[in-house]
Enzyme design. Structure first.
Site, PDB file in Angstrom:
ATOM      1  N   ALA A  91      -9.767 -62.445 -40.240  1.00 27.71           N
ATOM      2  CA  ALA A  91      -9.826 -62.165 -38.846  1.00 27.71           C
ATOM      3  C   ALA A  91      -9.335 -60.947 -38.821  1.00 27.71           C
ATOM      4  O   ALA A  91     -10.352 -59.936 -37.983  1.00 27.71           O
ATOM      5  CB  ALA A  91      -8.948 -62.505 -38.159  1.00 27.71           C
ATOM      6  N   GLU A  98     -16.338 -56.660 -52.959  1.00 30.19           N
ATOM      7  CA  GLU A  98     -16.399 -57.247 -53.395  1.00 30.19           C
ATOM      8  C   GLU A  98     -17.002 -58.903 -52.863  1.00 30.19           C
ATOM      9  O   GLU A  98     -17.629 -59.203 -53.496  1.00 30.19           O
ATOM     10  CB  GLU A  98     -14.886 -57.812 -54.126  1.00 30.19           C
ATOM     11  CG  GLU A  98     -13.930 -58.779 -52.923  1.00 30.19           C
ATOM     12  CD  GLU A  98     -11.818 -59.013 -53.679  1.00 30.19           C
ATOM     13  OE1 GLU A  98     -11.870 -57.867 -54.732  1.00 30.19           O
ATOM     14  OE2 GLU A  98     -11.379 -59.822 -53.371  1.00 30.19           O
TER      15      GLU A  98
HETATM   16  N1  COA Z   1       7.244 -64.055 -43.563  1.00 26.54           N
HETATM   17  C1  COA Z   1       6.893 -64.643 -43.842  1.00 26.54           C
HETATM   18  N2  COA Z   1       5.661 -66.122 -43.450  1.00 26.54           N
HETATM   19  C2  COA Z   1       5.236 -64.512 -43.725  1.00 26.54           C
HETATM   20  C3  COA Z   1       4.814 -63.924 -43.302  1.00 26.54           C
HETATM   21  C4  COA Z   1       6.218 -62.909 -43.888  1.00 26.54           C
HETATM   22  N3  COA Z   1       6.046 -62.053 -44.189  1.00 26.54           N
HETATM   23  N4  COA Z   1       3.419 -62.851 -43.371  1.00 26.54           N
HETATM   24  C5  COA Z   1       3.191 -64.105 -43.399  1.00 26.54           C
HETATM   25  N5  COA Z   1       3.415 -64.854 -43.199  1.00 26.54           N
HETATM   26  C6  COA Z   1       3.268 -66.364 -43.533  1.00 26.54           C
HETATM   27  C7  COA Z   1       2.033 -67.003 -42.160  1.00 26.54           C
HETATM   28  O1  COA Z   1       2.849 -67.190 -41.036  1.00 26.54           O
HETATM   29  C8  COA Z   1       0.724 -67.465 -42.538  1.00 26.54           C
HETATM   30  O2  COA Z   1       1.269 -68.808 -42.706  1.00 26.54           O
HETATM   31  P1  COA Z   1       0.456 -69.929 -42.237  1.00 26.54           P
HETATM   32  O3  COA Z   1      -0.704 -70.221 -42.934  1.00 26.54           O
HETATM   33  O4  COA Z   1       1.169 -71.094 -42.431  1.00 26.54           O
HETATM   34  O5  COA Z   1       0.489 -70.040 -40.585  1.00 26.54           O
HETATM   35  C9  COA Z   1       0.387 -66.625 -43.908  1.00 26.54           C
HETATM   36  O6  COA Z   1       1.762 -66.340 -44.660  1.00 26.54           O
HETATM   37  C10 COA Z   1      -0.315 -66.605 -43.637  1.00 26.54           C
HETATM   38  O7  COA Z   1      -0.426 -64.740 -43.108  1.00 26.54           O
HETATM   39  P2  COA Z   1      -1.782 -64.703 -42.400  1.00 26.54           P
HETATM   40  O8  COA Z   1      -1.751 -62.966 -41.576  1.00 26.54           O
HETATM   41  O9  COA Z   1      -2.442 -65.297 -41.681  1.00 26.54           O
HETATM   42  O10 COA Z   1      -2.608 -64.388 -43.632  1.00 26.54           O
HETATM   43  P3  COA Z   1      -3.910 -63.743 -44.152  1.00 26.54           P
HETATM   44  O11 COA Z   1      -5.741 -65.112 -43.804  1.00 26.54           O
HETATM   45  O12 COA Z   1      -4.435 -62.441 -42.656  1.00 26.54           O
HETATM   46  O13 COA Z   1      -4.516 -62.979 -44.971  1.00 26.54           O
HETATM   47  C11 COA Z   1      -3.288 -61.920 -46.878  1.00 26.54           C
HETATM   48  C12 COA Z   1      -3.365 -61.875 -45.886  1.00 26.54           C
HETATM   49  C13 COA Z   1      -1.958 -60.961 -47.683  1.00 26.54           C
HETATM   50  C14 COA Z   1      -1.956 -63.269 -47.331  1.00 26.54           C
HETATM   51  C15 COA Z   1      -4.416 -62.011 -47.924  1.00 26.54           C
HETATM   52  O14 COA Z   1      -5.408 -60.474 -46.760  1.00 26.54           O
HETATM   53  C16 COA Z   1      -4.466 -62.000 -48.907  1.00 26.54           C
HETATM   54  O15 COA Z   1      -4.764 -63.202 -50.034  1.00 26.54           O
HETATM   55  N6  COA Z   1      -4.242 -60.883 -50.064  1.00 26.54           N
HETATM   56  C17 COA Z   1      -4.358 -60.401 -51.306  1.00 26.54           C
HETATM   57  C18 COA Z   1      -5.553 -60.780 -51.728  1.00 26.54           C
HETATM   58  C19 COA Z   1      -6.805 -59.473 -51.691  1.00 26.54           C
HETATM   59  O16 COA Z   1      -6.984 -58.606 -50.568  1.00 26.54           O
HETATM   60  N7  COA Z   1      -7.884 -59.794 -51.682  1.00 26.54           N
HETATM   61  C20 COA Z   1      -8.888 -58.485 -51.531  1.00 26.54           C
HETATM   62  C21 COA Z   1      -9.639 -58.440 -50.398  1.00 26.54           C
HETATM   63  S1  COA Z   1     -10.429 -60.516 -51.135  1.00 26.54           S
END
Ligand code: COA
Length: 429
Positions: A218, A238
């Site tokens: 998102a 990537e």
């Molecule tokens: N404490 C506890 N839980 C947390 C949290 C926190 N501080 N922050 C997020 N969460 C939980 C959310 O509640 C959500 O849980 P759910 O799946 O049960 O609803 C989950 O973590 C995912 O959070 P969300 O913000 O929706 O994640 P996202 O889909 O936007 O992804 C990352 C965010 C950081 C996980 C993702 O970008 C990632 O894996 N990044 C690392 C790899 C990367 O950057 N790759 C390069 C680009 S491809």
């Protein structure tokens, strides 16, 4: 020399026969995300009763991973290079493993035989007139895994787009299973008002002629929706998804100022809908390269005005970014985040952005914290971090002292948590 068509035809077999070439104790690497050769993977799982201790290695899982389920542990041991919904539980319950590794360095694990590959399962497009098959929407580590494996089994799917950049010749494949099936698709996410505010903040840092690295989800999509007024953006990333196609059709993305590959989209894998897959099919303006090219800091760092946009789970007041664990739980992986944070830091005019909503769990948890949680691992270090963005604003941490960072981060935390963060800051920093 054998005619490649004859060679191709002689290699065609059934999935059942092809997978008989996997033996107990083998390491099997397969393509990931929408490039997963699902027909071959499902057949491998079907043959579990004749197999013991087969190590399965891959990155992003988009489906249920049956080889990680209870009862499979004697047959398969999963080694995740990027955890997801289908593999997380196996890791936390001890049936599977996780290996921390930068995306750019995965091919090297196979090439240098740090993880020697016995069998690689890949999905390819049908061959061209010279007998070359394209890796389609997933080149990344898959190409090197195929080059390093003792046995290569390919699902040749009529619906896999032929992309430019990276291919394999029929002579390099051992067994071929032909299919004509839909690729896995990811539909664009709904964008909330919080994500919209984050997207607007991100867009404010992107000048005309910038070259972008975007993740999926998102937040990158929200950022894209605020870029319609920009000019001559480029994509060196990537992966990319459907949102970029709209900007290309509107003339916003031209790749004109990508000094490394002018006029070209440069990526290593793709995830989106059929619309995206049709866009890249036989499109000479889209170059798909292995990840040790796209994400290599020595390559991407040469792209002018490179802006990386990634997300995080938690950031502490020192500026340490945790993006792949929730406490001790391995939630995802580093992927290409650090590759691109570092590349954009080398890039003339480059910026790296880590953006996320200020809270999670319905506003009950602040994602900006005094110190990363116990068990949480640093993904992007405080030395590498540049811009942090929430819906409340932008914190530019580069060149800032620890006190200045803490203040900047508190100013973009959710107002409900700012007092708590201030008290901690006064006590500990
Ligand atoms: N404490 C506890 N839980 C947390 C949290 C926190 N501080 N922050 C997020 N969460 C939980 C959310 O509640 C959500 O849980 P759910 O799946 O049960 O609803 C989950 O973590 C995912 O959070 P969300 O913000 O929706 O994640 P996202 O889909 O936007 O992804 C990352 C965010 C950081 C996980 C993702 O970008 C990632 O894996 N990044 C690392 C790899 C990367 O950057 N790759 C390069 C680009 S491809």
């Amino acid at each position: 020399m054998k005619d490649w068509k004859q060679d191709y035809n002689e290699k065609i077999t059934t999935k059942e026969e092809a997978l008989l070439h996997v033996n107990s104790g083998n390491r099997v690497v397969f393509g990931h995300a929408a490039g997963e050769p699902i027909i071959l993977v499902d057949e491998l799982v079907n043959q579990n009763n004749r197999l013991q201790d087969v190590e399965i290695v891959h990155m992003v899982p988009l489906r249920e991973c049956k080889y990680c389920l209870p009862g499979m542990e004697n047959h398969f041991r999963h080694n995740s290079l990027f955890s997801g919904a289908g593999t997380r539980r196996g890791i936390s319950e001890g049936r599977s493993d996780y290996t921390p590794v930068f995306f750019s360095e995965i091919p090297r694990l196979f090439r240098d035989e740090i993880l020697p590959v016995d069998v690689t399962l890949i999905q390819l497009s049908p061959p061209n007139e010279d007998g070359y098959l394209s890796f389609g929407i997933s080149v990344d580590y898959t190409m090197q895994a195929a080059q390093s494996a003792k046995i290569v089994i390919a699902e040749v799917n009529k619906q896999m787009p032929r992309t430019w950049g990276s291919q394999i010749h029929v002579s390099e494949i051992d067994y071929i299973v032909e299919t004509d099936r839909l690729l896995l698709e990811i539909t664009p996410p709904e964008i909330s008002s919080v994500e919209e505010s984050i997207g607007r903040n991100i867009a404010s840092l992107i000048p005309d002629k910038a070259n972008l690295q975007l993740g999926i989800g998102a937040i990158p999509d929200a950022a894209l929706s605020f870029l319609h007024e920009k000019q001559d953006l480029g994509i060196h990333t990537e992966m990319f998804s459907d949102g970029v196609v709209d900007l290309y059709n509107q003339g916003v993305v031209t790749n004109k100022y990508n000094n490394l590959n002018p006029g070209k989209f440069t990526a290593t894998f793709l995830m989106g809908t059929r619309r995206l897959y049709d866009f890249v099919d036989d499109n000479p303006n889209v170059d798909m390269h292995p990840v040790d090219y796209t994400n290599n800091v020595m390559v991407a760092g040469r792209v002018n005005n490179l802006i990386s946009i990634n997300s995080a789970i938690q950031v502490d007041l020192f500026g340490q970014v945790c993006s792949d664990t929730i406490g001790y739980q391995q939630f995802s992986g580093v992927g290409g985040q650090v590759d691109f944070v570092r590349a954009s830091s080398l890039s003339p005019g480059g910026k790296s952005i880590i953006a996320f909503p200020s809270t999670s769990k319905n506003g009950t948890i602040s994602r900006i914290v005094p110190l990363l949680n116990e068990g949480a691992c640093v993904t992007t270090s405080r030395n590498d971090v540049h811009y942090i963005i929430t819906e409340y604003g932008i914190a530019d941490l580069r060149g800032k002292t620890i006190r200045q960072r803490a203040k900047a981060l508190i100013s973009i935390a959710h107002p409900d948590f700012q007092d708590y963060l201030n008290q901690n800051y006064k006590k500990n920093i």
